[in-house]
Design an enzyme around this catalytic site. Structure first.
Site, short mmCIF file in Angstrom:
data_model
loop_
_atom_site.label_atom_id
_atom_site.label_comp_id
_atom_site.label_asym_id
_atom_site.label_seq_id
_atom_site.Cartn_x
_atom_site.Cartn_y
_atom_site.Cartn_z
N VAL A 1 4.41 0.11 -3.79
CA VAL A 1 5.51 -0.39 -2.97
C VAL A 1 5.15 -1.85 -2.58
CG1 VAL A 1 6.44 -0.35 -0.66
CG2 VAL A 1 5.70 1.80 -1.60
N ASP A 2 3.70 -2.24 -2.43
CA ASP A 2 3.35 -3.62 -2.52
C ASP A 2 3.99 -4.54 -3.89
OD1 ASP A 2 2.32 -4.29 -0.10
OD2 ASP A 2 0.31 -3.60 -0.70
N VAL A 3 3.66 -3.71 -4.89
CA VAL A 3 3.90 -4.44 -6.36
C VAL A 3 5.48 -4.59 -6.24
CG1 VAL A 3 4.16 -4.01 -8.86
CG2 VAL A 3 2.05 -3.58 -7.35
N GLY B 1 6.62 -7.38 -4.19
CA GLY B 1 6.25 -8.64 -4.78
C GLY B 1 7.20 -9.28 -5.62
N ASP C 1 0.92 -0.32 2.35
CA ASP C 1 1.56 0.34 1.01
C ASP C 1 1.44 1.90 1.24
OD1 ASP C 1 2.16 0.04 -1.87
OD2 ASP C 1 0.75 1.41 -1.74
#
Length: 402
Positions: A174-176, A179, A146
């Protein structure tokens, strides 16, 4: 492939095989579980998901990080690098509706689960691959992190004070978002399956998500050719839209149109601003951002932030305090919305966790399961779901397959 469920949720009867770790994939699978799907989280024996060791803080040995993104799942430990584990994996895939994975490119194929295998043996399965850089392009083989993607995507370049250095977001944003995108495309693929009768391979990656998150900032550059810059808490296209110092601390003000600005100016005692040629229209305010921000800052310093919030909200001007995380989670509105919930955990006991950020009127979202202990449901999944005998399960455990 579906099985009878009893969650009452929108995805009741759907089974999700969660082969992911860290954040983007587990968050996606958790959302599907919140919507009623039966989610089986497959983890390596011994260690499990990397985030089980990320901390402190821990509570009774359980990582707060892991607990925050793995509710509504059953945990099965499985060594997928050995043949016996791969055979079990294949059986699980055949009994699933959705397969979510974030392995390096080619890993699942190495274990025998290729798209061709899926088309032949599990044609209704939706396979969602979450990667760092996608399956094509010069950087496709790189692992995704991320922080690095925040840097490479341009997000960090627009975050921070104008005269300071680029700054990452306070969460792995960015990960969130990846997802969230993954959950979206899975739901779309399930809808398409209702029409076609067949599954498909869908793909999201951190790099694409980071670029897409630039939204209006990217559009500004693509239209004008002028690179973006940092505005601190300000907005590149709207003024006033930032934080200002009140007598006791900062207050956030978000004026979205000229009508709101006129009400704002009158409320703070400077109705003449709305008729000033430098400030009357938003493009003028953007051009004269520094001059207006200075005038507003000098004015708002005269009273407490709570006083300004009350006055501005009464006038229909969006504003709010700069809450700490603790203040936000204990805010009466947060509690009224059920955004902090308590669930029973087998080791922790009463576990407080962030609630579910969406609502259904007829197929309710729910926290049905606390985040699982490592391998908590191994016997249940193998015995009840796959029909393995207790002797076979004991043998697999002795052979360190599970």
């Amino acid at each position: 492939m579906t099985k009878q469920g009893n969650s009452g949720g929108a995805l009741d009867g759907l089974r999700v095989l969660d082969l992911t770790r860290i954040l983007a994939g587990p968050l996606c699978a958790q959302m599907l579980g919140d919507m009623g799907a039966d989610v089986i989280k497959v983890e390596p024996p011994g260690a499990g998901d990397d985030t089980r060791t990320w901390g402190p803080p821990f509570t009774n040995g359980e990582s707060a990080y892991f607990l925050g993104i793995n509710r509504n799942k059953r945990s099965l430990t499985l060594n997928m690098a050995v043949k016996a584990g791969q055979e079990i994996l294949a059986q699980l895939v055949k009994k699933s509706d959705v397969l979510v994975e974030n392995f390096k490119l080619g890993t699942l194929e190495k274990w025998g689960i290729s798209n061709e295998w899926l088309e032949k043996n599990a044609p209704r399965v939706i396979r969602c691959s979450i990667t760092g850089y996608g399956s094509s392009g010069p950087d496709a083989a790189l692992p995704g992190y991320d922080f690095i993607l925040q840097a490479e995507s341009g997000l960090m370049s627009i975050c921070g004070e104008p005269d300071g250095t680029p700054t990452k977001y306070g969460v792995a944003i960015v990960d969130v978002v990846t997802g969230l995108y993954a959950c979206n495309v899975i739901l779309a693929a399930l809808t398409a399956r209702n029409r076609t009768g067949r599954g498909q391979h869908v793909e999201v990656c951190l790099y694409d998500s980071g670029i897409a998150m630039l939204i209006n900032v990217a559009s500004n550059y693509l239209v004008s050719g002028k690179d973006a810059r940092r505005f601190g808490n300000g907005h590149p296209s709207i003024v006033p839209y930032t934080t200002y110092p009140a007598a006791d601390g900062l207050i956030a003000v978000a004026v979205g149109n000229d009508g709101q600005f006129a009400r704002f100016a009158e409320t703070v005692g400077h109705s003449e601003w709305a008729h000033d040629s430098r400030f009357a229209k938003n493009p003028d305010r953007v051009t004269n951002r520094e001059a207006l921000d200075d005038l507003i800052a000098q004015t708002l310093k005269r009273e407490q932030s709570s006083t300004w919030s009350e006055k501005l909200r009464a006038a229909g001007v969006p504003c709010g305090p700069i809450n700490s995380v603790a203040e936000a989670l204990n805010d009466p509105h947060t509690l009224a919305r059920g955004m902090v919930r308590t669930v029973k955990h087998p080791k922790v006991g009463d576990l407080r966790m962030v609630g579910i950020p969406f609502r259904f009127s007829a197929t309710p979202e729910a926290i049905r399961r606390a985040p699982p202990l490592l391998g908590q449901h191994t016997e249940e999944v193998l015995g009840t779901d796959l029909g393995f005998s207790s002797e076979r399960i004991a043998q697999l455990r002795a052979e360190k397959v599970i």
